[in-house]
Scaffold this motif. Sequence first.
Motif, PDB file in Angstrom:
ATOM      1  N   VAL A 125     -29.691  42.116 -19.474  1.00  0.00           N
ATOM      2  CA  VAL A 125     -28.490  41.906 -20.286  1.00  0.00           C
ATOM      3  C   VAL A 125     -28.904  41.875 -21.754  1.00  0.00           C
ATOM      4  N   ALA A 126     -28.378  42.818 -22.521  1.00  0.00           N
ATOM      5  CA  ALA A 126     -28.733  42.937 -23.930  1.00  0.00           C
ATOM      6  C   ALA A 126     -27.587  42.556 -24.854  1.00  0.00           C
ATOM      7  N   GLY A 127     -26.406  42.308 -24.300  1.00  0.00           N
ATOM      8  CA  GLY A 127     -25.263  41.937 -25.128  1.00  0.00           C
ATOM      9  C   GLY A 127     -24.244  41.153 -24.317  1.00  0.00           C
ATOM     10  N   ILE A 128     -23.568  40.222 -24.982  1.00  0.00           N
ATOM     11  CA  ILE A 128     -22.513  39.424 -24.365  1.00  0.00           C
ATOM     12  C   ILE A 128     -21.304  39.464 -25.284  1.00  0.00           C
ATOM     13  N   ALA A 129     -20.125  39.657 -24.710  1.00  0.00           N
ATOM     14  CA  ALA A 129     -18.902  39.717 -25.503  1.00  0.00           C
ATOM     15  C   ALA A 129     -17.846  38.782 -24.938  1.00  0.00           C
ATOM     16  N   LEU A 130     -17.167  38.074 -25.835  1.00  0.00           N
ATOM     17  CA  LEU A 130     -16.012  37.255 -25.476  1.00  0.00           C
ATOM     18  C   LEU A 130     -14.759  38.040 -25.819  1.00  0.00           C
ATOM     19  N   LEU A 131     -13.774  38.038 -24.925  1.00  0.00           N
ATOM     20  CA  LEU A 131     -12.583  38.871 -25.107  1.00  0.00           C
ATOM     21  C   LEU A 131     -11.297  38.064 -25.247  1.00  0.00           C
ATOM     22  N   SER A 132     -11.386  36.757 -25.230  1.00  0.00           N
ATOM     23  CA  SER A 132     -10.191  35.914 -25.290  1.00  0.00           C
ATOM     24  C   SER A 132     -10.227  35.005 -26.517  1.00  0.00           C
ATOM     25  N   ASP A 133      -9.058  34.807 -27.138  1.00  0.00           N
ATOM     26  CA  ASP A 133      -8.942  33.918 -28.294  1.00  0.00           C
ATOM     27  C   ASP A 133      -8.890  32.444 -27.905  1.00  0.00           C
ATOM     28  N   ASP A 134      -8.517  32.140 -26.663  1.00  0.00           N
ATOM     29  CA  ASP A 134      -8.250  30.766 -26.258  1.00  0.00           C
ATOM     30  C   ASP A 134      -9.526  29.922 -26.279  1.00  0.00           C
ATOM     31  N   PHE A 135      -9.395  28.656 -26.691  1.00  0.00           N
ATOM     32  CA  PHE A 135     -10.542  27.756 -26.677  1.00  0.00           C
ATOM     33  C   PHE A 135     -10.065  26.312 -26.643  1.00  0.00           C
TER      34      PHE A 135
END
Length: 268
Positions: A125-135
């Motif tokens: 795994v060379a990259g991680i992406a978050l796709l949601s604005d919620d937190f």
Amino acid sequence: MTIPANVRTRHASTPVAESITRVATRSDDVEVRFGLPADRGDWYLCSEMLEDPQLFSRWRKALAAWLVDEYGESSDRATAGYVMGWYLGVAGGLAGLLFHSARRVPSLKPADLAFRIADDDRPHVAGIALLSDDFLCLPDDPAGNHPAATVVADEQALAAVLRTRYIAHAAAFVSAYAPTVRLGRRMLWAAATDALDKGAWLAGRTCGDEATGVADAAMLLPHRVEPLTSASTMRFVDGEWTRKRESCCFTYVLPGADACDTCPRVCR
């Protein structure tokens, strides 16, 4: 693969996106980003991987070729162990980074996370992406009144919801991955425990505050929480922080390879 419209049109100006931007430059090993690039390349939604477990088999096949180049032969146990740890590190690593750096907990749903497999010989795994604005965040968070925010009472409550969200994602992984490998469910949940514990620790190290990362790991795993297999195993040995792994990557079965220092078989 087609990117859903709501993923393509995300704007990197929301509070959680800004949190990602602040930590994105801290790690030289793994790209961390908000949203997917226009050209997906080797990016996969976690939900795609879980819905089509044959993608795990393809990933392991690519890894087997690399292991043959490195060690002269491959092993089903080793490919299963490597991919298991790499995948779980997506949710564990991102959760640890945002919890440590901003005291924010993002969505960890499989549809809201993506990862990139390296296009060099070693398919990690060379990259991680978050796709949601919620937190979720604490009462003193400056963005606590943002429409995407949910405020919780204190750090313990924030740690609890992170743990719950992570376990839900890990459960989906165990259900999808277990039928494709010859690993018991305890081993899979041990790997899930490792990824959460390690994610918090490495977030502190990445951000230049390892001791706080260790404290975060203890907050996230203060004791064994079913179906995870242990509390945090962080310990201070010979002047440095380390941990005892709950799971095994099975590197030791490869010709000429030794067990990892943190392997449960040899760890002090």
